[in-house]
Motif scaffolding. Sequence first.
Motif, PDB file in Angstrom:
ATOM      1  N   UNK A 153       0.883  -1.225   0.165  1.00 39.06           N
ATOM      2  CA  UNK A 153      -0.210   0.000  -0.031  1.00 39.06           C
ATOM      3  C   UNK A 153       0.745   1.339  -0.054  1.00 39.06           C
ATOM      4  N   UNK A 154       1.971   1.166   0.847  1.00 40.56           N
ATOM      5  CA  UNK A 154       2.915   2.271   0.871  1.00 40.56           C
ATOM      6  C   UNK A 154       3.601   2.547  -0.372  1.00 40.56           C
ATOM      7  N   UNK A 155       3.767   1.611  -1.172  1.00 45.27           N
ATOM      8  CA  UNK A 155       4.556   1.412  -2.569  1.00 45.27           C
ATOM      9  C   UNK A 155       3.500   2.482  -3.533  1.00 45.27           C
ATOM     10  N   UNK A 156       2.376   2.038  -3.454  1.00 43.32           N
ATOM     11  CA  UNK A 156       1.380   2.672  -4.366  1.00 43.32           C
ATOM     12  C   UNK A 156       1.099   4.140  -4.051  1.00 43.32           C
ATOM     13  N   UNK A 157       1.119   4.474  -2.550  1.00 41.60           N
ATOM     14  CA  UNK A 157       0.991   5.771  -2.286  1.00 41.60           C
ATOM     15  C   UNK A 157       2.146   6.615  -2.628  1.00 41.60           C
ATOM     16  N   UNK A 158       3.499   5.980  -2.473  1.00 41.20           N
ATOM     17  CA  UNK A 158       4.436   6.616  -2.937  1.00 41.20           C
ATOM     18  C   UNK A 158       4.794   7.125  -4.645  1.00 41.20           C
ATOM     19  N   UNK A 159       4.024   6.001  -5.007  1.00 41.02           N
ATOM     20  CA  UNK A 159       4.031   6.140  -6.554  1.00 41.02           C
ATOM     21  C   UNK A 159       3.018   7.257  -7.072  1.00 41.02           C
ATOM     22  N   UNK A 192      -3.389 -16.497  -7.759  1.00 43.08           N
ATOM     23  CA  UNK A 192      -1.841 -16.575  -7.504  1.00 43.08           C
ATOM     24  C   UNK A 192      -1.304 -15.241  -8.198  1.00 43.08           C
ATOM     25  N   UNK A 193      -2.077 -13.972  -8.331  1.00 41.89           N
ATOM     26  CA  UNK A 193      -1.523 -12.843  -8.916  1.00 41.89           C
ATOM     27  C   UNK A 193      -1.248 -11.984  -7.588  1.00 41.89           C
ATOM     28  N   UNK A 194      -0.666 -10.871  -7.864  1.00 40.05           N
ATOM     29  CA  UNK A 194      -0.434  -9.915  -6.835  1.00 40.05           C
ATOM     30  C   UNK A 194      -0.989  -8.626  -7.043  1.00 40.05           C
ATOM     31  N   UNK A 195      -1.919  -8.286  -6.116  1.00 43.12           N
ATOM     32  CA  UNK A 195      -2.671  -7.010  -6.010  1.00 43.12           C
ATOM     33  C   UNK A 195      -1.898  -5.992  -5.026  1.00 43.12           C
ATOM     34  N   UNK A 196      -1.652  -4.777  -5.733  1.00 43.69           N
ATOM     35  CA  UNK A 196      -1.424  -3.716  -4.551  1.00 43.69           C
ATOM     36  C   UNK A 196      -2.380  -2.744  -4.679  1.00 43.69           C
ATOM     37  N   UNK A 197      -2.562  -2.219  -3.543  1.00 38.65           N
ATOM     38  CA  UNK A 197      -3.717  -1.067  -3.445  1.00 38.65           C
ATOM     39  C   UNK A 197      -3.309  -0.252  -2.407  1.00 38.65           C
ATOM     40  N   UNK A 198      -3.916   0.857  -2.632  1.00 42.28           N
ATOM     41  CA  UNK A 198      -4.116   1.998  -1.748  1.00 42.28           C
ATOM     42  C   UNK A 198      -5.342   2.826  -1.793  1.00 42.28           C
ATOM     43  N   UNK A 199      -6.125   2.919  -0.648  1.00 40.38           N
ATOM     44  CA  UNK A 199      -7.269   3.788  -0.314  1.00 40.38           C
ATOM     45  C   UNK A 199      -6.892   5.077  -0.072  1.00 40.38           C
TER      46      UNK A 199
END
Length: 550
Positions: free
Chosen positions: A150-156, A224-231
């Motif tokens: 989540x932090x990765x998406x926020x910083x992105x 098996x996939x990876x989901x990145x998310x940030x609210x």
Amino acid sequence: MYKLMIVEDEPLIRMGLQKYLDWKDLGFQEIVEAENGAEGVDIALKEKPDLIITDIRMPLMDGLEMIGSLRHKLPETLFVIWTGYNEFEYAQEAIRLGNVSAYLLKPLQYEESLKTIQDCVKKLESKREQEHLASAMQHNLVENIQLKRSHFVKQLLEDGEAYSDSRHLAALIGVETANLLMQPFVLSYVPETVPSPQSRTWWRQNAEKLLASMLQQFIPSMERQLLFSYISHNKMYAFTILVEENTPLILSPGMRREAESFLRNVAAGRSIQLYLGQGTATSDIKTLASLLQQAENSLFARFSGDGQHMYELQAAAADPMRSVLMQLGDKDKMQLLSCLEHGDMKQLQLLMRRLAQDLKSKAGHIPMEQSLGFIQEVIATAIRYAGKHGINIEEMYHQRLLYFRFVDDFDSMPVMFDWLTDWMMQLRSDAGQAAKSDGSLDTAVFEQIEAYILQHIDQEITLQMVADRFFYNPSYLSRLFKIKLNKNYMTFVTEIRIAYAKRCLVQSKVPMTDVAQMCGYASYKHFVKTFRKLTDMTPSDYRKQMGMMD
């Protein structure tokens, strides 16, 4: 609590074992039986007991064979052999091989038998503690990974350049990022009314699960996939990594209909709407931030009123209307200011509805930035009026109004402009009150707030909800209660609830537990305690005093 299983071919002995010890006191809530090893296997696999006490010699299948069949299928179950002296060597060998935890010798000696079972209970307790610890550690590990993603998406989103190094992503997924496709999405939650705390909590707790569940319908290996998310507020920014299917996720018309149906079904009955924006898939992490923005921008198309719930940003087509500059004309600005100055709220409503229809008709043809610019001009005109009358907009009103976050709360241009009209009416009222006093709001605003609370008296009504309804900054409103009424917001609400409770107690013979719920108290005990604190008597005593009880 634990479950016990007794395997014994003699019914009287099975019954005797059940009564021999106080099993409930030992922690066993349920006891099941089997009359031989073969039946024991079937029942054990179905019931999954924590402890099995079994005889050795039985028809069809003996106890040791049964244990051999169950040991690997029920690894958490403990086995105790019920054996005579002539079978003692079998029992010792079974314990040595690790198949059996303990044994009970025939005839039973109470103290020894009790100690044996108590030792087994200690082992069960130790196993459960270890399981809980392992589960907690796994939960914390998963949460830690989710927080990092989540932090990765926020910083992105905040600084795409700094987080455009693929090594950041590789460290979070554990594989090389070369040749991986990233598919961006933005899921938006739009409340149909002022959102309750429960509604916001539901959104934050379920947004990622909803998107993952929907994507599983279209990506067979999604689990098996990876989901990145940030609210952030009403939106969830997310991307999934297509590890196995190295092709973009392109939804066919049929799949889009399924996605639309999924979003509608989830929202049904919750007084919300859900919208999904899909960006272009990419293998270049340096473009991911802009593609998430692309997915977010696509959601603005919901204002066109086409009834869709899933959008992609389409390439600009040859549309002659795209070259038309959408601006608020000088004539409309003057009319808006005139309506505010003279308090002509009817003309203000008509003007705002016309502006909303004009913008809606062009929403699907002009760039989103032009639409937002038009709305900004409308608000700026009202701010001119506020400044002229000494209203400090930034201090008094909600930041969601000043920084355009309110746009995320709507999916209809007319409804959004009606909301802006209500704000302008409130602004006009606030300016009028400020002119009568020392420049700050008069106590009349609290009458409006009290009326709103009474309309929703059976619900939880937070300061945030009241601030949203009357467009105020929550901090400003909180200070206003202290300055004008010398009390905080919670005291204000409590006094209104108890005053309403008094009226209910006098005007009807509704049970007092129902009165508590009618006044917004989920706990009757808390209602009585609060009522007594404010009135020095219980609701029952108050009703008696008012002559409403025999």
